[in-house]
Design a protein around this motif. Structure first.
Motif, mmCIF file in Angstrom:
data_model
loop_
_atom_site.group_PDB
_atom_site.id
_atom_site.type_symbol
_atom_site.label_atom_id
_atom_site.label_comp_id
_atom_site.label_asym_id
_atom_site.label_seq_id
_atom_site.Cartn_x
_atom_site.Cartn_y
_atom_site.Cartn_z
ATOM 1 N N THR A 52 43.128 46.489 39.777
ATOM 2 C CA THR A 52 43.066 45.452 40.922
ATOM 3 C C THR A 52 42.396 46.494 41.998
ATOM 4 O O THR A 52 42.690 47.447 42.167
ATOM 5 C CB THR A 52 44.385 44.840 41.320
ATOM 6 O OG1 THR A 52 45.347 46.044 41.834
ATOM 7 C CG2 THR A 52 44.934 43.997 40.086
ATOM 8 N N TYR B 212 39.561 49.868 45.041
ATOM 9 C CA TYR B 212 39.868 49.569 43.356
ATOM 10 C C TYR B 212 40.637 50.590 42.793
ATOM 11 O O TYR B 212 40.161 51.903 42.779
ATOM 12 C CB TYR B 212 38.331 49.234 43.056
ATOM 13 C CG TYR B 212 38.398 49.164 41.479
ATOM 14 C CD1 TYR B 212 38.862 47.629 40.964
ATOM 15 C CD2 TYR B 212 38.063 49.885 40.562
ATOM 16 C CE1 TYR B 212 39.182 47.542 39.641
ATOM 17 C CE2 TYR B 212 38.387 49.647 39.195
ATOM 18 C CZ TYR B 212 38.732 48.677 38.691
ATOM 19 O OH TYR B 212 38.977 48.418 37.302
ATOM 20 N N THR C 253 46.280 33.884 39.537
ATOM 21 C CA THR C 253 45.098 34.277 39.877
ATOM 22 C C THR C 253 44.550 35.338 39.126
ATOM 23 O O THR C 253 45.048 35.773 38.244
ATOM 24 C CB THR C 253 45.437 34.931 41.421
ATOM 25 O OG1 THR C 253 46.352 36.190 41.156
ATOM 26 C CG2 THR C 253 46.177 34.059 42.525
ATOM 27 N N ARG C 254 43.312 35.859 39.357
ATOM 28 C CA ARG C 254 42.648 36.905 38.925
ATOM 29 C C ARG C 254 43.329 38.075 38.984
ATOM 30 O O ARG C 254 43.553 38.962 38.077
ATOM 31 C CB ARG C 254 41.226 37.108 39.418
ATOM 32 C CG ARG C 254 40.344 35.755 38.806
ATOM 33 C CD ARG C 254 38.968 35.723 39.032
ATOM 34 N NE ARG C 254 38.364 34.554 38.143
ATOM 35 C CZ ARG C 254 37.055 34.305 38.555
ATOM 36 N NH1 ARG C 254 36.169 34.991 39.208
ATOM 37 N NH2 ARG C 254 36.673 33.357 37.946
ATOM 38 N N ALA C 255 44.110 38.490 39.947
ATOM 39 C CA ALA C 255 44.644 39.727 40.189
ATOM 40 C C ALA C 255 45.889 39.647 39.173
ATOM 41 O O ALA C 255 46.208 40.692 38.639
ATOM 42 C CB ALA C 255 45.113 39.891 41.651
ATOM 43 N N ALA D 136 45.012 40.088 35.589
ATOM 44 C CA ALA D 136 44.586 41.588 35.378
ATOM 45 C C ALA D 136 45.902 42.434 35.078
ATOM 46 O O ALA D 136 45.945 43.107 34.259
ATOM 47 C CB ALA D 136 43.821 42.201 36.609
ATOM 48 N N ARG D 137 46.778 42.345 35.972
ATOM 49 C CA ARG D 137 47.995 42.914 35.823
ATOM 50 C C ARG D 137 48.820 42.360 34.544
ATOM 51 O O ARG D 137 49.407 43.334 33.885
ATOM 52 C CB ARG D 137 49.105 42.604 37.025
ATOM 53 C CG ARG D 137 48.827 43.519 38.239
ATOM 54 C CD ARG D 137 49.740 43.436 39.102
ATOM 55 N NE ARG D 137 49.302 43.364 40.523
ATOM 56 C CZ ARG D 137 49.221 42.503 41.475
ATOM 57 N NH1 ARG D 137 49.692 41.429 41.141
ATOM 58 N NH2 ARG D 137 48.474 42.793 42.455
ATOM 59 N N SER E 233 41.211 45.195 34.071
ATOM 60 C CA SER E 233 40.493 45.189 35.568
ATOM 61 C C SER E 233 40.329 43.922 36.006
ATOM 62 O O SER E 233 40.026 42.937 35.112
ATOM 63 C CB SER E 233 39.402 46.363 35.694
ATOM 64 O OG SER E 233 38.295 45.505 35.376
ATOM 65 N N GLN E 234 40.417 43.434 37.305
ATOM 66 C CA GLN E 234 40.223 42.368 37.808
ATOM 67 C C GLN E 234 38.542 42.178 37.794
ATOM 68 O O GLN E 234 38.166 40.808 37.424
ATOM 69 C CB GLN E 234 40.431 42.544 39.318
ATOM 70 C CG GLN E 234 40.849 41.197 40.146
ATOM 71 C CD GLN E 234 41.262 41.435 41.606
ATOM 72 O OE1 GLN E 234 41.912 42.470 41.758
ATOM 73 N NE2 GLN E 234 41.014 40.844 42.499
ATOM 74 N N ARG E 235 37.946 43.093 37.719
ATOM 75 C CA ARG E 235 36.381 42.996 37.465
ATOM 76 C C ARG E 235 36.076 42.549 35.793
ATOM 77 O O ARG E 235 35.352 41.461 35.730
ATOM 78 C CB ARG E 235 35.769 43.917 37.630
ATOM 79 C CG ARG E 235 35.526 44.838 38.972
ATOM 80 C CD ARG E 235 34.902 46.258 39.276
ATOM 81 N NE ARG E 235 35.260 46.474 40.558
ATOM 82 C CZ ARG E 235 34.698 47.473 40.809
ATOM 83 N NH1 ARG E 235 34.390 48.714 40.031
ATOM 84 N NH2 ARG E 235 34.541 48.008 42.081
ATOM 85 N N ARG F 168 37.018 38.713 35.810
ATOM 86 C CA ARG F 168 36.050 38.026 36.413
ATOM 87 C C ARG F 168 34.956 37.850 35.430
ATOM 88 O O ARG F 168 34.135 36.596 35.134
ATOM 89 C CB ARG F 168 35.413 38.707 37.567
ATOM 90 C CG ARG F 168 34.484 37.753 38.447
ATOM 91 C CD ARG F 168 34.080 38.224 39.767
ATOM 92 N NE ARG F 168 33.892 39.616 39.793
ATOM 93 C CZ ARG F 168 34.379 40.740 40.361
ATOM 94 N NH1 ARG F 168 35.544 40.376 40.952
ATOM 95 N NH2 ARG F 168 33.935 41.916 40.343
#
Length: 128
Positions: free
Chosen positions: A37, A73, A96-98, A101-102, A107-109, A112
Motif C-alpha cells: 500500500t 509505496y 477499498t483497494r487498500a 491489498a492488505r 500490492s495496491q497496484r 488496481r
C-alpha cells in the motif's frame, strides 16, 4: 512477508533509509503491516495515525517525523499470484483497494491492475 531480509542489501531501495535509521525490526513491522500500500506521512501525526498505531507511539512518531509530508509505496515482498477473482469479489463487497491489498497480501497496484483488467473473451470457459 514471504522473504524476511537478513541485511540491508535485501531491503528494497525505497526503504533502505528506514532500515538504516530505525533498524530491521521496525522495517519488518512496517512492511508486514503496510506492505502493498501507499502510506501518507502527515507533518503532525496524532496518536491515531495508522503508522503510530501499528508501530507504537515512539517508533511510529519517529518514522512519521522522518518521512514527514511524503507518500511512500511500501512493497509487500511477497511472491506474485493471480488474485483477480478475489479482488473482484472483495470490490463487490465494498472494500477499498487498500483494504483489498492488505487482505490478499498483494500490492495496491496489483489490485488496481486486476480490478481494471477486462475479462479475456478469447479463452473458453470451463463452466457456464
Amino acid at each position: 512477508m514471504n522473504h524476511i531480509p537478513n541485511n540491508l542489501h535485501e531491503v528494497p531501495r525505497s526503504l533502505v533509509d528506514v532500515a538504516e535509521v530505525f533498524g530491521m525490526g521496525v522495517f519488518i513491522r512496517f512492511v508486514e503491516h503496510f506492505g502493498g500500500t501507499e502510506v501518507k506521512f502527515r507533518r503532525h501525526p496524532g496518536d491515531d495515525h495508522p503508522v503510530v498505531v501499528a508501530l507504537g507511539k515512539q517508533d511510529g512518531l519517529a518514522l512519521c517525523n522522518f518521512l514527514s509530508g511524503q507518500t511512500v509505496y511500501v512493497p509487500h515482498m511477497r511472491s506474485r499470484r493471480n488474485a483477480r477473482r478475489d479482488v473482484l469479489l472483495l470490490q463487490e463487497q465494498g472494500k477499498t483497494r487498500a483494504e483489498i491489498a492488505r487482505l490478499l497480501c498483494i500490492s495496491q497496484r496489483h489490485v488496481r491492475r486486476m480490478a481494471n483488467a477486462s475479462e479475456n473473451t478469447s479463452q473458453l470457459k470451463l463452466f457456464d
